[in-house]
Write a protein that holds these residues in place. Structure first.
Motif, mmCIF file in Angstrom:
data_model
loop_
_atom_site.group_PDB
_atom_site.id
_atom_site.type_symbol
_atom_site.label_atom_id
_atom_site.label_comp_id
_atom_site.label_asym_id
_atom_site.label_seq_id
_atom_site.Cartn_x
_atom_site.Cartn_y
_atom_site.Cartn_z
ATOM 1 N N SER A 116 0.711 -1.256 0.058
ATOM 2 C CA SER A 116 0.063 -0.043 -0.100
ATOM 3 C C SER A 116 0.987 1.308 -0.172
ATOM 4 O O SER A 116 0.425 2.462 -0.469
ATOM 5 C CB SER A 116 -0.964 -0.156 1.159
ATOM 6 N N MET A 117 1.962 1.153 0.783
ATOM 7 C CA MET A 117 2.839 2.093 0.622
ATOM 8 C C MET A 117 3.814 2.366 -0.485
ATOM 9 O O MET A 117 4.212 3.478 -0.826
ATOM 10 C CB MET A 117 3.791 2.064 2.028
ATOM 11 N N ALA A 118 4.103 1.273 -1.070
ATOM 12 C CA ALA A 118 4.992 1.311 -2.303
ATOM 13 C C ALA A 118 4.134 2.035 -3.591
ATOM 14 O O ALA A 118 4.649 2.604 -4.229
ATOM 15 C CB ALA A 118 5.294 -0.003 -2.773
ATOM 16 N N THR A 119 2.822 1.614 -3.475
ATOM 17 C CA THR A 119 1.991 1.882 -4.612
ATOM 18 C C THR A 119 2.009 3.404 -4.804
ATOM 19 O O THR A 119 2.214 4.050 -5.895
ATOM 20 C CB THR A 119 0.514 1.346 -4.477
ATOM 21 N N PRO A 120 1.932 4.382 -4.097
ATOM 22 C CA PRO A 120 1.819 5.777 -3.964
ATOM 23 C C PRO A 120 3.025 6.395 -4.260
ATOM 24 O O PRO A 120 3.153 7.395 -5.004
ATOM 25 C CB PRO A 120 1.156 6.441 -2.610
ATOM 26 N N HIS A 121 4.215 5.661 -4.215
ATOM 27 C CA HIS A 121 5.684 6.309 -4.464
ATOM 28 C C HIS A 121 5.560 5.931 -6.166
ATOM 29 O O HIS A 121 5.976 6.774 -6.762
ATOM 30 C CB HIS A 121 6.753 5.239 -3.985
ATOM 31 N N VAL A 122 5.025 4.895 -6.465
ATOM 32 C CA VAL A 122 5.019 4.603 -8.117
ATOM 33 C C VAL A 122 4.105 5.633 -8.627
ATOM 34 O O VAL A 122 4.328 6.051 -9.703
ATOM 35 C CB VAL A 122 4.639 3.196 -8.157
ATOM 36 N N ALA A 123 2.831 5.979 -8.048
ATOM 37 C CA ALA A 123 1.856 6.696 -8.624
ATOM 38 C C ALA A 123 2.565 8.235 -8.632
ATOM 39 O O ALA A 123 2.294 9.041 -9.509
ATOM 40 C CB ALA A 123 0.720 6.676 -7.684
ATOM 41 N N GLY A 124 3.248 8.584 -7.610
ATOM 42 C CA GLY A 124 4.247 9.781 -7.720
ATOM 43 C C GLY A 124 4.887 9.899 -8.644
ATOM 44 O O GLY A 124 5.088 10.950 -9.398
ATOM 45 N N VAL A 125 5.608 8.992 -9.007
ATOM 46 C CA VAL A 125 6.827 8.810 -9.900
ATOM 47 C C VAL A 125 6.215 9.081 -11.322
ATOM 48 O O VAL A 125 6.639 9.733 -12.173
ATOM 49 C CB VAL A 125 7.838 7.552 -9.829
ATOM 50 N N ALA A 126 5.025 8.465 -11.412
ATOM 51 C CA ALA A 126 4.206 8.478 -12.796
ATOM 52 C C ALA A 126 3.786 9.748 -13.036
ATOM 53 O O ALA A 126 3.901 10.128 -14.079
ATOM 54 C CB ALA A 126 3.092 7.336 -12.683
ATOM 55 N N ALA A 127 3.336 10.485 -11.780
ATOM 56 C CA ALA A 127 3.193 12.050 -12.174
ATOM 57 C C ALA A 127 4.289 12.751 -12.606
ATOM 58 O O ALA A 127 3.986 13.709 -13.617
ATOM 59 C CB ALA A 127 2.393 12.548 -10.823
#
Length: 397
Positions: A337-348
């Protein structure tokens, strides 16, 4: 027996061929077909009527609603304010602290438990909230607040927590409440986020398969039949999520590029047995979703988190992650759950870069994000199947 089902319908100008890029009638252009949109219906249907309904020319997919749950975090601990300014290790690990991009102009969506909109981490961000649980907006759990903080949170207590802290607008879909949620609410929320301009959709949730079996048994089905029906529902929901992802990709050239990112799940137990590895769970396992595994620190290197499900597409920091705590301050959590928003942020960050050069497309954004993964910092002997392409990295130029 009447059961609640999700029905995806394409309007009369399109058929299933839309997912191959074709129009259903000779004079209908792809633009006209896609712009007509996809509708989501959730209603009770008698199982005996499903076959006839599936043959309807406007029906893209049908699946029973099934329970969804949080990808529950581990090691939840409050964080004291540091004496000097600092940067959360996950932000550094993905290279966001040295990237010239901030996510400015990119719209992100977080489908989770809601958000504490009063938290200082979200000051200056336009938050568009929508409740899909019936409990009202707000975050009664804290999970959604933490995930949002990692994606676009401003600095809190002298600590940088946000990967893409230049994001100015975020869509917050509350899909999980005190009683969990359902696949129907997730599908509706994805549709809502897409229609409201989301470029990146982050989901740290998964199918509650044991809960589905129990629900069917409680309805009177014997264990064998309940398990069979649950497997049928599981498969149908994976296919439905895949169809929705295909539709979003098909419509992106005419609306906005949208990327679906979801947590792989926390069911593995490598700390108990190295072979105790569980595969990526839905919706992350569906084609069209970027599934995310969790990495932790191991000295100066990174290692696969013991709980992280295997078979993910990419990996991100997911152990001891400091982010916004519901009610103020910071809290540390661990999980995919915590890794996913890191990837979402990098995607942004990648979306901002690609938009700036006129190259923001679904394929382009997905390819850049996946290709950014690196394995050079992982401890020796890791299984590539556990990390996908590796730790995602923010654009540096």
């Amino acid at each position: 027996m009447n059961e609640e089902h999700i029905i995806l319908r394409a309007p009369s100008v399109v058929t299933r061929d839309i997912f191959l890029g074709g129009a259903a009638i000779p004079n209908a252009s792809p633009l006209e077909a896609v712009a007509a949109g996809l509708t989501v219906e959730v209603e009770k249907i008698d199982r005996r009527d499903l076959s006839d309904l599936a043959r309807s020319t406007d029906v893209v997919a049908i699946a029973p609603t099934i329970p969804m749950k949080l990808v529950e975090p581990f090691d939840v601990q409050d964080v004291l304010q540091p004496a000097a300014p600092s940067i959360a290790w996950g932000v550094q690990a993905v290279g966001a602290d040295t990237s010239p991009f901030t996510g400015n102009g990119v719209v992100v969506a977080v489908l989770d438990t809601g958000i504490d909109a009063t938290h200082p981490a979200f000051a200056g961000v336009t938050l568009v909230q929508q409740d899909f649980t019936g409990e009202g907006n707000g975050d009664q759990h804290g999970h959604g607040t933490h995930c949002a903080g990692t994606i676009f949170g401003r600095d809190v207590n002298n600590t940088r927590i946000g990967v893409a802290k230049g994001v100015q607008k975020a869509l917050i879909g509350k899909v999980l409440g005190n009683n969990g949620g359902s696949s129907g609410s997730i599908v509706n929320a994805i549709q809502w986020a897409t229609q409201n301009g989301a470029n990146v959709i982050s989901m740290s949730l998964g199918i509650d398969f044991p809960g589905l079996v129990k629900r069917l048994q409680d309805s009177g089905l014997p264990p064998e039949l309940a398990t069979s029906r649950a497997l049928e529902g599981y498969r149908a929901n994976v296919q439905l999520f895949e169809k929705m992802a295909q539709f979003i990709r098909a419509s992106s050239p005419f609306f906005q590029t949208t990327l679906l990112i979801a947590a792989a799940g926390n069911e593995s137990r490598r700390d108990q047995n190295p072979d105790f590895e569980i595969a990526v769970s839905p919706p992350a396992v569906s084609d069209g979703f970027i599934s995310v595994a969790a990495l932790g620190q191991s000295g100066t290197n990174f290692s696969v988190a013991s709980f992280s499900n295997t078979g993910a597409v990419v990996a991100g920091p997911g152990v001891g992650i400091q982010s916004a705590r519901r009610g103020g301050g910071l809290v540390s959590m661990s999980g995919t759950s915590m890794a996913t928003p890191h990837v979402a942020g990098v995607a942004a960050l990648w979306a901002e870069k690609l938009r700036g050069i006129g190259a923001l497309t679904p394929n382009g954004l997905s390819a850049r994000l996946i290709a950014s993964g690196v394995t050079s910092g992982l401890v020796a002997g890791f299984d590539p199947f556990d990390v996908g392409t590796g730790m995602v990295r923010a654009p540096q130029l």
